[in-house]
Write an enzyme that holds these catalytic residues in place. Structure first.
Site, PDB file in Angstrom:
ATOM      1  N   SER A  13      46.799 -44.407  37.444  1.00  0.00           N
ATOM      2  CA  SER A  13      47.268 -45.304  36.392  1.00  0.00           C
ATOM      3  C   SER A  13      48.595 -45.923  36.776  1.00  0.00           C
ATOM      4  CB  SER A  13      47.436 -44.536  35.076  1.00  0.00           C
ATOM      5  OG  SER A  13      48.006 -45.365  34.085  1.00  0.00           O
ATOM      6  N   TYR A  33      51.498 -37.936  30.789  1.00  0.00           N
ATOM      7  CA  TYR A  33      50.425 -38.693  31.440  1.00  0.00           C
ATOM      8  C   TYR A  33      50.985 -39.461  32.633  1.00  0.00           C
ATOM      9  CZ  TYR A  33      46.511 -41.951  31.969  1.00  0.00           C
ATOM     10  OH  TYR A  33      45.464 -42.684  32.464  1.00  0.00           O
TER      11      TYR A  33
END
Length: 227
Positions: free
Chosen positions: A128, A151
């Protein structure tokens, strides 16, 4: 026939990646933690199912042993399993890194003997740009405003692991991808994202590289990303 394994393949980008690889003629194994959901997804798609929990060494070993017995090699490995924790505490941190980073190590190490038997092995990490220092410090990027410390940090680790594996295993292509903001169960709370079909195409493109393809990169659909 190309033999492919997708972790977390029972829904979202993983499920759609499986569908697209099947359409290209791959023998696809869907790895999923939940046996019921994984078997159902595989049956819907016409794929094969292996129970695979990326946080459990025995589960990972068993899944790769099953593929070894049936196929004798692995050509494509897609690290798709992931979690998005919104809490910021010790247990949430452990869950984030165990799945998003340590899981990559578990599965890659178990898969390497099979990947080495392939003549054109590709390993794709669904990472990501939320793990990109460049993106999260750039006010013009959407990642700048995402309060997802765990994350982001675990995806930074996932990208770094991918680069190091590429350096250590020159006969196998290892690349990390930002598939694009996608509407999945994981992102439902944010109300963002495009159809999974578009994002899965980014993953599939990297999973089907030929021998001249790059390795050790972090890319989205437009090319390499700074990170």
């Amino acid at each position: 026939m190309t033999v492919s394994l997708i972790t977390g393949g029972n829904k979202g980008i993983g499920y759609e990646t499986a569908r697209q690889l099947l359409a290209l003629g791959h023998q696809v194994y869907i790895g999923a933690r939940d046996a019921g959901r994984g078997a159902k997804a595989a049956a819907e798609l016409g794929a094969r199912f292996v129970q695979l929990d990326v946080t459990d060494d025995a589960s990972v070993s068993s899944a790769l042993a099953t593929i070894d017995a049936a196929e004798g090699r692995l050509d494509v490995l897609v690290h798709n399993a992931g979690v998005l924790e919104t809490a910021l505490d010790g247990p949430a941190a452990l869950r984030s890194f165990d799945t998003n980073a340590v899981g990559i190590v578990r599965v890659t190490e178990a898969a390497l003997p099979l990947l080495r038997k392939s003549s054109h092995a590709n390993v794709v990490t669904v990472s990501s740009s939320a793990g990109s220092f460049w993106a999260v410090t750039n006010p013009e990027r959407p990642e700048f405003g995402l309060p997802l410390a765990l994350y982001s940090a675990s995806k930074s680790a996932a990208t770094m692991l991918t680069v190091h594996y590429a350096k250590a295993q020159p006969g196998i292509r290892f690349n990390a991808v930002e598939p694009g903001p996608t509407a999945t169960d994981m992102t439902a709370a944010f109300g963002i994202g495009r159809p999974v079909e578009q994002s899965a195409r980014v993953v599939v493109g990297m999973a089907t590289l030929d021998a001249s393809g790059p390795t050790g990169t972090f890319q989205d659909e437009t090319g390499p990303l700074p990170w």
